[in-house]
Design a protein around this motif. Structure first.
Motif, PDB file in Angstrom:
ATOM      1  N   THR A 195       0.957  -1.190  -0.105  1.00 39.90           N
ATOM      2  CA  THR A 195       0.004   0.086   0.091  1.00 39.90           C
ATOM      3  C   THR A 195       0.807   1.282   0.001  1.00 39.90           C
ATOM      4  OG1 THR A 195      -1.381  -1.305   1.406  1.00 39.90           O
ATOM      5  CG2 THR A 195      -2.070   0.979   0.995  1.00 39.90           C
ATOM      6  N   PRO A 196       1.803   1.302   1.086  1.00 40.36           N
ATOM      7  CA  PRO A 196       2.568   2.676   0.952  1.00 40.36           C
ATOM      8  C   PRO A 196       3.263   2.822  -0.338  1.00 40.36           C
ATOM      9  CG  PRO A 196       3.022   1.436   2.784  1.00 40.36           C
ATOM     10  CD  PRO A 196       2.485   0.456   1.740  1.00 40.36           C
ATOM     11  N   PHE A 197       3.647   2.009  -1.194  1.00 46.75           N
ATOM     12  CA  PHE A 197       4.514   2.127  -2.310  1.00 46.75           C
ATOM     13  C   PHE A 197       3.971   2.449  -3.656  1.00 46.75           C
ATOM     14  CE2 PHE A 197       6.218  -1.314   0.636  1.00 46.75           C
ATOM     15  CZ  PHE A 197       7.500  -0.296   1.194  1.00 46.75           C
ATOM     16  N   TYR A 198       2.866   2.278  -3.785  1.00 46.94           N
ATOM     17  CA  TYR A 198       2.348   2.589  -4.944  1.00 46.94           C
ATOM     18  C   TYR A 198       0.824   3.363  -4.849  1.00 46.94           C
ATOM     19  CZ  TYR A 198       4.983  -1.258  -6.878  1.00 46.94           C
ATOM     20  OH  TYR A 198       6.079  -2.188  -7.168  1.00 46.94           O
ATOM     21  N   ASN A 199       0.546   4.317  -5.797  1.00 45.51           N
ATOM     22  CA  ASN A 199      -0.790   4.824  -5.926  1.00 45.51           C
ATOM     23  C   ASN A 199      -1.061   5.344  -7.224  1.00 45.51           C
ATOM     24  OD1 ASN A 199      -3.294   5.744  -4.956  1.00 45.51           O
ATOM     25  ND2 ASN A 199      -2.475   7.858  -4.523  1.00 45.51           N
ATOM     26  N   GLY A 200      -2.302   4.973  -7.769  1.00 45.73           N
ATOM     27  CA  GLY A 200      -2.821   5.444  -9.073  1.00 45.73           C
ATOM     28  C   GLY A 200      -2.016   4.889 -10.105  1.00 45.73           C
ATOM     29  N   LYS A 201      -1.211   3.526  -9.678  1.00 53.36           N
ATOM     30  CA  LYS A 201      -0.501   2.915 -10.616  1.00 53.36           C
ATOM     31  C   LYS A 201      -1.166   1.663 -11.527  1.00 53.36           C
ATOM     32  CE  LYS A 201       3.071   5.197  -9.951  1.00 53.36           C
ATOM     33  NZ  LYS A 201       2.703   6.244  -9.314  1.00 53.36           N
ATOM     34  N   VAL A 202      -0.770   1.582 -12.890  1.00 52.37           N
ATOM     35  CA  VAL A 202      -1.625   0.440 -13.508  1.00 52.37           C
ATOM     36  C   VAL A 202      -0.390  -0.402 -14.099  1.00 52.37           C
ATOM     37  CG1 VAL A 202      -2.987   0.145 -15.913  1.00 52.37           C
ATOM     38  CG2 VAL A 202      -3.301   2.016 -14.365  1.00 52.37           C
ATOM     39  N   LEU A 203      -0.363  -1.397 -13.240  1.00 49.82           N
ATOM     40  CA  LEU A 203       0.770  -2.432 -13.249  1.00 49.82           C
ATOM     41  C   LEU A 203       0.530  -3.808 -13.918  1.00 49.82           C
ATOM     42  CD1 LEU A 203       1.522  -2.058  -9.599  1.00 49.82           C
ATOM     43  CD2 LEU A 203       2.765  -0.679 -11.445  1.00 49.82           C
ATOM     44  N   PRO A 204       1.291  -3.864 -15.145  1.00 52.93           N
ATOM     45  CA  PRO A 204       1.372  -5.083 -15.835  1.00 52.93           C
ATOM     46  C   PRO A 204       1.944  -6.255 -14.837  1.00 52.93           C
ATOM     47  CG  PRO A 204       2.958  -3.937 -16.749  1.00 52.93           C
ATOM     48  CD  PRO A 204       2.481  -3.114 -15.622  1.00 52.93           C
ATOM     49  N   VAL A 205       1.354  -7.657 -14.660  1.00 53.11           N
ATOM     50  CA  VAL A 205       1.710  -8.330 -13.817  1.00 53.11           C
ATOM     51  C   VAL A 205       1.769  -9.951 -14.826  1.00 53.11           C
ATOM     52  CG1 VAL A 205       1.440  -9.873 -11.541  1.00 53.11           C
ATOM     53  CG2 VAL A 205       0.786  -7.733 -11.719  1.00 53.11           C
ATOM     54  N   ALA A 206       2.662  -9.904 -15.627  1.00 57.66           N
ATOM     55  CA  ALA A 206       2.609 -11.058 -16.707  1.00 57.66           C
ATOM     56  C   ALA A 206       3.879 -11.381 -17.010  1.00 57.66           C
ATOM     57  CB  ALA A 206       1.755 -10.255 -17.793  1.00 57.66           C
ATOM     58  N   VAL A 207       4.089 -12.674 -17.136  1.00 59.76           N
ATOM     59  CA  VAL A 207       5.246 -13.344 -17.394  1.00 59.76           C
ATOM     60  C   VAL A 207       4.990 -14.064 -19.028  1.00 59.76           C
ATOM     61  CG1 VAL A 207       6.226 -13.631 -15.254  1.00 59.76           C
ATOM     62  CG2 VAL A 207       4.781 -15.400 -16.368  1.00 59.76           C
ATOM     63  N   SER A 208       4.011 -13.906 -19.390  1.00 55.68           N
ATOM     64  CA  SER A 208       3.895 -14.588 -20.813  1.00 55.68           C
ATOM     65  C   SER A 208       2.837 -13.771 -21.836  1.00 55.68           C
ATOM     66  CB  SER A 208       3.340 -16.133 -20.617  1.00 55.68           C
ATOM     67  OG  SER A 208       1.825 -15.866 -19.829  1.00 55.68           O
ATOM     68  N   VAL A 209       2.547 -14.343 -23.067  1.00 58.62           N
ATOM     69  CA  VAL A 209       1.686 -13.631 -23.876  1.00 58.62           C
ATOM     70  C   VAL A 209       1.077 -14.678 -24.648  1.00 58.62           C
ATOM     71  CG1 VAL A 209       1.237 -12.169 -25.979  1.00 58.62           C
ATOM     72  CG2 VAL A 209       2.970 -11.612 -24.309  1.00 58.62           C
ATOM     73  N   PRO A 210      -0.136 -15.044 -24.516  1.00 60.19           N
ATOM     74  CA  PRO A 210      -1.353 -14.368 -23.386  1.00 60.19           C
ATOM     75  C   PRO A 210      -0.779 -14.249 -21.973  1.00 60.19           C
ATOM     76  CG  PRO A 210      -2.225 -16.536 -24.141  1.00 60.19           C
ATOM     77  CD  PRO A 210      -0.946 -16.260 -24.925  1.00 60.19           C
TER      78      PRO A 210
END
Ligand SMILES: NC(=O)c1ccc[n+]([C@@H]2O[C@H](COP(=O)([O-])OP(=O)(O)OC[C@H]3O[C@@H](n4cnc5c(N)ncnc54)[C@H](OP(=O)(O)O)[C@@H]3O)[C@@H](O)[C@H]2O)c1
Length: 229
Positions: free
Chosen positions: A214-229
């Motif tokens: 919680t303290p480290f991010y605000n308003g962030k849109v973060l990719p959490v992916a190691v593959s496509v798809p």
């Protein structure tokens, strides 16, 4: 901590709920199908509260109020429930679009509105939107996912807007854009694809992110992916 998790009946949401309970948190868990959650409740009778709610029904959400009032405060609100309609653009009906947006976006808006009086101000609180790489700007797109991916894109923008509005209340808002995770939803689109990520791994990460980052991010849109798809 007190957590609310939607889409907790199966897949990533169930795994997240199980991990959160093992970690000692109190969980309010929402799904339409709650058989698996009721079985879990036998192990965690005092720390797990289960609600069978169709989050697309605006008025149904208000049944959560007494539980929120009893809890007094909510430390993390995890909007994990999602619906995916896999159809070519020209086959998507207005009802399909409405369902995607109602579950993936409007339910998120309404539930956040309901929960806000119980969040932040004194202690920090965290709202986590479970987005998708499909809704991440510039990512690879796949046929049939127009209503799903645009609704997830809306969640990403909602994240940025709410983060600004809620900062003074000590509430951080972030969006995790997940890549492929082995669940029923993934099988709907990629039936033979074996994703390199299990629902247990992602559920654990989701809870750790919601409760510890919680303290480290605000308003962030973060990719959490190691593959496509
Ligand atoms: N799996 C992936 O590869 C992947 C990738 C990117 C993003 N995601 C996102 O991760 C989240 C979890 O997905 P998953 O893969 O675990 O999917 P899943 O196994 O299909 O689970 C979806 C959850 O959402 C709930 N839900 C759907 N409509 C609902 C409604 N109207 N009311 C209440 N609950 C509802 C379902 O519960 P009931 O049916 O019991 O109501 C279920 O618990 C979703 O937001 C999804 O978009 C998943």
């Amino acid at each position: 901590m007190n957590l609310l998790i939607t889409g907790a009946g199966k897949g990533i949401g169930y795994a997240a709920t199980e991990y959160a309970l093992r970690a000692g948190h109190n969980v309010i868990a929402i799904s339409r199908q709650i058989q698996a959650l009721e079985a879990l409740q036998a192990q965690y009778p005092t720390t797990l509260q289960v609600f069978s709610i169709d989050i697309a029904q605006a008025e149904a959400l208000t049944s959560l109020l007494p539980c929120l009032q009893q809890a007094g405060k909510l430390d993390a609100l995890i909007h994990n429930a999602g619906v995916l309609i896999n159809k070519p653009f020209l086959d998507l009906t207005d009802e399909d679009w409405a369902q995607s947006w109602n579950v993936n976006v409007m339910a998120t808006v309404r539930l956040t509105r309901l929960c806000l009086p119980f969040m932040g101000v004194v202690g920090k609180a965290h709202i986590v939107h479970v987005g998708s790489m499909g809704g991440f700007q510039g990512s690879t797109k796949f046929e049939g996912l127009a209503s799903y991916s645009t609704s997830k894109g809306a969640l990403a923008t909602l994240t940025e807007c709410l983060a600004v509005e809620l900062a003074e209340k000590n509430i951080h808002v972030n969006c995790l854009c997940l890549g492929a995770v082995n669940t029923q939803m993934l099988q709907q689109v990629f039936p033979v694809y074996d994703a390199p990520m299990s629902s247990e791994q992602m559920g654990k990460y989701l809870i750790q992110f919601a409760t510890e980052h919680t303290p480290f991010y605000n308003g962030k849109v973060l990719p959490v992916a190691v593959s496509v798809p």
